[in-house]
Scaffold this motif. Structure first.
Motif, PDB file in Angstrom:
ATOM      1  N   GLY A  36      25.021 -44.740  13.716  1.00 57.77           N
ATOM      2  CA  GLY A  36      24.291 -43.649  13.121  1.00 57.77           C
ATOM      3  C   GLY A  36      24.670 -42.410  13.320  1.00 57.77           C
ATOM      4  O   GLY A  36      24.522 -41.782  12.348  1.00 57.77           O
ATOM      5  N   GLN A  37      25.369 -42.242  14.469  1.00 62.08           N
ATOM      6  CA  GLN A  37      25.762 -40.726  14.714  1.00 62.08           C
ATOM      7  C   GLN A  37      26.717 -40.544  13.730  1.00 62.08           C
ATOM      8  O   GLN A  37      27.009 -39.245  13.477  1.00 62.08           O
ATOM      9  CB  GLN A  37      26.312 -40.818  16.343  1.00 62.08           C
ATOM     10  N   TYR A  38      27.989 -41.426  13.433  1.00 66.12           N
ATOM     11  CA  TYR A  38      28.706 -41.082  12.521  1.00 66.12           C
ATOM     12  C   TYR A  38      28.438 -40.831  11.270  1.00 66.12           C
ATOM     13  O   TYR A  38      28.797 -39.889  10.495  1.00 66.12           O
ATOM     14  CB  TYR A  38      29.883 -42.166  12.452  1.00 66.12           C
ATOM     15  N   LEU A  39      27.436 -41.508  10.939  1.00 61.31           N
ATOM     16  CA  LEU A  39      26.822 -41.439   9.517  1.00 61.31           C
ATOM     17  C   LEU A  39      26.097 -40.203   9.360  1.00 61.31           C
ATOM     18  O   LEU A  39      26.035 -39.255   8.503  1.00 61.31           O
ATOM     19  CB  LEU A  39      25.763 -42.572   9.125  1.00 61.31           C
ATOM     20  N   GLU A  51      16.443 -38.370  13.208  1.00 63.18           N
ATOM     21  CA  GLU A  51      15.789 -39.480  13.373  1.00 63.18           C
ATOM     22  C   GLU A  51      16.503 -40.646  12.589  1.00 63.18           C
ATOM     23  O   GLU A  51      16.226 -41.936  13.165  1.00 63.18           O
ATOM     24  CB  GLU A  51      14.102 -39.520  13.082  1.00 63.18           C
ATOM     25  N   ASP A  52      17.220 -40.331  11.648  1.00 63.15           N
ATOM     26  CA  ASP A  52      18.013 -41.436  11.063  1.00 63.15           C
ATOM     27  C   ASP A  52      19.007 -42.146  12.009  1.00 63.15           C
ATOM     28  O   ASP A  52      19.236 -43.190  11.518  1.00 63.15           O
ATOM     29  CB  ASP A  52      18.863 -40.855   9.834  1.00 63.15           C
ATOM     30  N   ILE A  53      19.555 -41.423  13.203  1.00 59.11           N
ATOM     31  CA  ILE A  53      20.540 -41.958  14.027  1.00 59.11           C
ATOM     32  C   ILE A  53      20.064 -43.423  14.329  1.00 59.11           C
ATOM     33  O   ILE A  53      20.575 -44.508  14.435  1.00 59.11           O
ATOM     34  CB  ILE A  53      20.844 -40.974  14.938  1.00 59.11           C
ATOM     35  N   GLU A  54      18.758 -43.316  15.000  1.00 58.94           N
ATOM     36  CA  GLU A  54      18.388 -44.390  15.584  1.00 58.94           C
ATOM     37  C   GLU A  54      17.806 -45.574  14.731  1.00 58.94           C
ATOM     38  O   GLU A  54      17.961 -46.484  14.878  1.00 58.94           O
ATOM     39  CB  GLU A  54      17.102 -43.977  16.574  1.00 58.94           C
ATOM     40  N   ALA A  55      17.297 -44.994  13.394  1.00 61.65           N
ATOM     41  CA  ALA A  55      16.955 -46.185  12.429  1.00 61.65           C
ATOM     42  C   ALA A  55      18.163 -46.918  11.961  1.00 61.65           C
ATOM     43  O   ALA A  55      18.174 -48.064  11.743  1.00 61.65           O
ATOM     44  CB  ALA A  55      16.346 -45.177  11.285  1.00 61.65           C
ATOM     45  N   ILE A  56      19.073 -46.415  11.978  1.00 58.67           N
ATOM     46  CA  ILE A  56      20.354 -47.001  11.417  1.00 58.67           C
ATOM     47  C   ILE A  56      21.021 -47.887  12.621  1.00 58.67           C
ATOM     48  O   ILE A  56      21.287 -49.025  12.408  1.00 58.67           O
ATOM     49  CB  ILE A  56      21.656 -45.918  10.986  1.00 58.67           C
ATOM     50  N   ASN A  57      20.858 -47.182  13.783  1.00 60.18           N
ATOM     51  CA  ASN A  57      21.309 -48.201  14.908  1.00 60.18           C
ATOM     52  C   ASN A  57      20.526 -49.437  15.158  1.00 60.18           C
ATOM     53  O   ASN A  57      21.063 -50.338  15.929  1.00 60.18           O
ATOM     54  CB  ASN A  57      21.240 -47.201  16.136  1.00 60.18           C
ATOM     55  N   THR A  58      19.361 -49.372  14.719  1.00 60.38           N
ATOM     56  CA  THR A  58      18.415 -50.459  14.645  1.00 60.38           C
ATOM     57  C   THR A  58      17.998 -51.340  13.704  1.00 60.38           C
ATOM     58  O   THR A  58      17.317 -52.130  13.533  1.00 60.38           O
ATOM     59  CB  THR A  58      17.104 -50.247  15.530  1.00 60.38           C
TER      60      THR A  58
END
Length: 135
Positions: A36-39, A51-58
């Motif tokens: 998610g951090q890269y995205l 908030e998208d970082i955690e959403a992508i990571n999970t």
């Protein structure tokens, strides 16, 4: 294309993508790997939502494959195949990229109509036709 030869150098921050196609492929790989951090970092500032970082990571989506339909200097049209809730789907998008502080960034996307033809190979890579497998 193998991850190490294609996208690892971008996601692991050894170098930055130079072309829209390189950025598109690396962003797809980041979705697959839940990076998610890269995205987040490769989106234009106006699209960044922390908030998208955690959403992508999970995320629970299982990504099955990427097909590049067309690529230009600042846009890439692709089809991404995925499985969610036991259903195989396809997303087709025309992505647009721009330079921001000399780095290439994802700027916006336009969703396009797409479907998986019954007689095409199943995206799950079973070797069967879609209609005889996940369709």
């Amino acid at each position: 294309m193998e991850y190490e030869a294609c996208c690892a150098r971008f996601i692991e921050r050894n170098e930055g993508p130079v072309t829209a196609l390189e950025l598109m492929r690396s962003r797809y790989s980041a979705y697959v790997l839940k990076k998610g951090q890269y995205l987040y970092d490769t989106c234009s500032k106006r699209l960044q939502v922390h908030e998208d970082i955690e959403a992508i990571n999970t995320q629970s989506i299982q990504w099955l494959g990427l097909k590049i339909v067309d690529a230009g200097e600042d846009e890439v049209t692709f089809m991404a195949y995925y499985k969610e809730n036991g259903q195989v789907e396809v997303m087709k998008e025309r992505s647009f990229f721009s330079k921001e502080q000399s780095a290439l960034k994802y700027d916006r996307g336009e969703l396009l109509k797409a479907s998986i033809a019954r007689n095409e190979p199943c995206p799950c890579q079973s070797g069967k036709k879609f209609k005889r497998c996940c369709g």
